[in-house]
Design a protein around this motif. Structure first.
Motif, short mmCIF file in Angstrom:
data_model
loop_
_atom_site.label_atom_id
_atom_site.label_comp_id
_atom_site.label_asym_id
_atom_site.label_seq_id
_atom_site.Cartn_x
_atom_site.Cartn_y
_atom_site.Cartn_z
N ARG A 81 -0.95 4.62 -6.17
CA ARG A 81 0.01 3.89 -5.34
C ARG A 81 0.21 2.47 -5.85
NH1 ARG A 81 -0.64 0.59 -1.17
NH2 ARG A 81 -2.86 1.12 -0.90
N ASN B 181 3.64 0.73 -7.34
CA ASN B 181 4.21 -0.53 -6.87
C ASN B 181 4.50 -1.48 -8.05
OD1 ASN B 181 4.13 0.28 -4.21
ND2 ASN B 181 2.14 -0.68 -3.79
N SER C 202 8.16 -3.57 -9.67
CA SER C 202 8.18 -5.03 -9.62
C SER C 202 9.30 -5.62 -10.48
CB SER C 202 6.83 -5.61 -10.09
OG SER C 202 6.92 -7.00 -10.25
#
Length: 453
Positions: free
Chosen positions: A28, A32, A36
């Motif tokens: 996870r 993420n 970005s």
């Protein structure tokens, strides 16, 4: 460890519920990072903060940092150190290769450097006293950062207070963290290159604009020079154009004075002489007005409807007497009175005068009859005007060059070589053409222009 052993080890780890939870968390966090914008745009400071925090969270460690080589590659300095307990980010520490030669050797050779017992690991033992003990570091997992195949630094993951046995998933995660750091600097290089390219393009556009302005200014200067050269060439003729009517005025004024002195004033004679004086002064005024217009820069003037017959007549006012005193006969065919051309009349005069001057120079020493003929007519949607002289045409070897700038067949001091090239440019600005009519047995230049612009 063989590949089969690694696979078996990973399989066993996945059977551990805690490892599975750690893997889910790491996946996870990596997801993420892929989202970005800071990383994709190469925003180094913000990206490294995000990455070191993800490293600490994914590996459940207290300290995560990014170190980069200096330009001489004889030291690494810390560009971001995240401490989870305080939530602070710091930087500035430096480690020199001369102080830790073994560690620096390992950096260039391994994908990851897992040290379960950092104090006794051969790659890190140099740090035991000076670095690990003061900071209470027990375990260390380093992942070299590589860009374009070259090691540029290291991600350092530090476990405080107790030993930590790093799993293969931990090593893989640390390697992925290092890859994201590399991705930041690749993106930064790309952004820098794009900015540099954009700046180069802007500079290039500025240079092109400046050069275009310079060329336009030079073009205007060349046109003005050509005009002045044409005026200079016909200066003697202009003197005749003005001096002859002035002599006529002087003669008629003398006749009036004589009549007054002799007391023989006759109203009809006085009226006739006064009318002739008035007509002559009007002619002089017209020549002067035409001269003023001819010398003015009209490149920014709007296109207006002009009577072609008047344009030709105004142009001839510059050279009638010059041609007359040189025994050059001017023939003008009947131009329809209503034939109008949408143009800048002064520029068309300049072109016609240039052709007339060229024709005059070509035939002024001709042994036979010397003549120049001007014809004009409407052809469908165009107006055609020709200037033909009694010369025997232009040699074929010269024809291809006569429109080139600075080419001239005149002797030194008699021609600028700008006339026909400038004249051709002026006609092109009227969406027309200026060409040599090679079908004519004499020398004939043809101007073709649309009726409307």
């Amino acid at each position: 460890m063989s590949n089969s052993a690694k696979i078996l080890s990973i399989t066993n780890q996945f059977a551990n519920p805690q490892v599975s939870e750690d893997l889910i968390l790491q996946s996870r966090l990596l997801l993420n990072l892929t989202k970005s914008e800071a990383i994709d745009q190469g925003e180094v400071e913000e990206s490294l903060r995000i990455i070191t925090e993800a490293a600490a969270a994914g590996l459940d460690i207290e300290r995560a940092s990014v170190w980069l080589y200096n330009s001489d590659r004889n030291a690494i300095h810390c560009v971001d150190l995240f401490e989870k307990a305080s939530g602070l980010h710091t930087s500035g520490l430096e480690l020199k290769a001369a102080d830790f030669p073994v560690y620096f050797k390992y950096l260039g050779e391994e994908r990851t450097l897992p040290a379960h017992d950092a104090h006794n690991d051969p790659a890190f033992s140099e740090f035991s006293v000076v670095y690990f003990k003061p900071l209470n570091i027990f375990s260390l997992l380093d992942a070299p950062i590589r860009k374009n195949g070259i090691t540029i630094g290291v991600v350092c993951c530090e476990k405080i207070g107790q030993l930590r046995k790093w799993s293969l998933t931990d090593e893989s995660y640390a390697g992925s963290i290092a890859d994201f750091v590399s991705r930041v600097f690749v993106a930064k290089d790309r952004a820098t290159a794009q900015q540099s390219l954009q700046k180069m393009n802007e500079n290039l556009e500025k240079l092109v604009e400046e050069r275009t302005q310079q060329l336009e200014s030079q073009r205007a200067s060349i046109i003005q020079t050509a005009k002045m050269a044409s005026l200079g060439e016909m200066a003697g003729g202009i003197a005749h154009e003005i001096n002859t009517p002035l002599a006529v005025i002087q003669l008629m004024a003398g006749q009036l004075t004589t009549l007054v002195n002799d007391g023989e004033l006759d109203l009809s004679t006085v009226k006739k002489l006064a009318t002739n004086i008035e007509t002559t002064t009007v002619r002089i005024g017209k020549i002067i007005t035409s001269l003023r217009a001819f010398g003015r820069d009209v490149s920014d003037d709007p296109f207006q409807k002009n009577n072609l017959k008047d344009i030709v007549a105004d142009t001839l006012s510059f050279c009638d007497q010059r041609f007359h005193f040189s025994d050059v006969q001017i023939e003008v065919s009947e131009i329809p009175a209503g034939l109008e051309l949408e143009c800048r009349s002064v520029q068309i005069q300049q072109v016609i005068l240039n052709l007339l001057n060229n024709a005059f120079d070509a035939i002024s020493n001709h042994p036979n009859k010397k003549w120049i003929c001007i014809k004009a007519w409407q052809d469908q949607q165009n107006i055609v005007l020709t200037v033909t002289d009694s010369g025997q045409g232009i040699p074929e070897v010269v024809r291809e060059k006569i429109m080139q700038p600075f080419f001239t067949t005149k002797e030194i001091g008699k021609g600028t070589g700008l006339g026909l090239s400038v004249a051709s440019g002026l006609i092109r600005s009227h969406r027309g053409t200026l060409s040599l009519d090679t079908t004519c047995p004499n020398t004939c230049f043809k101007i073709i222009m649309p009726l409307k612009q």
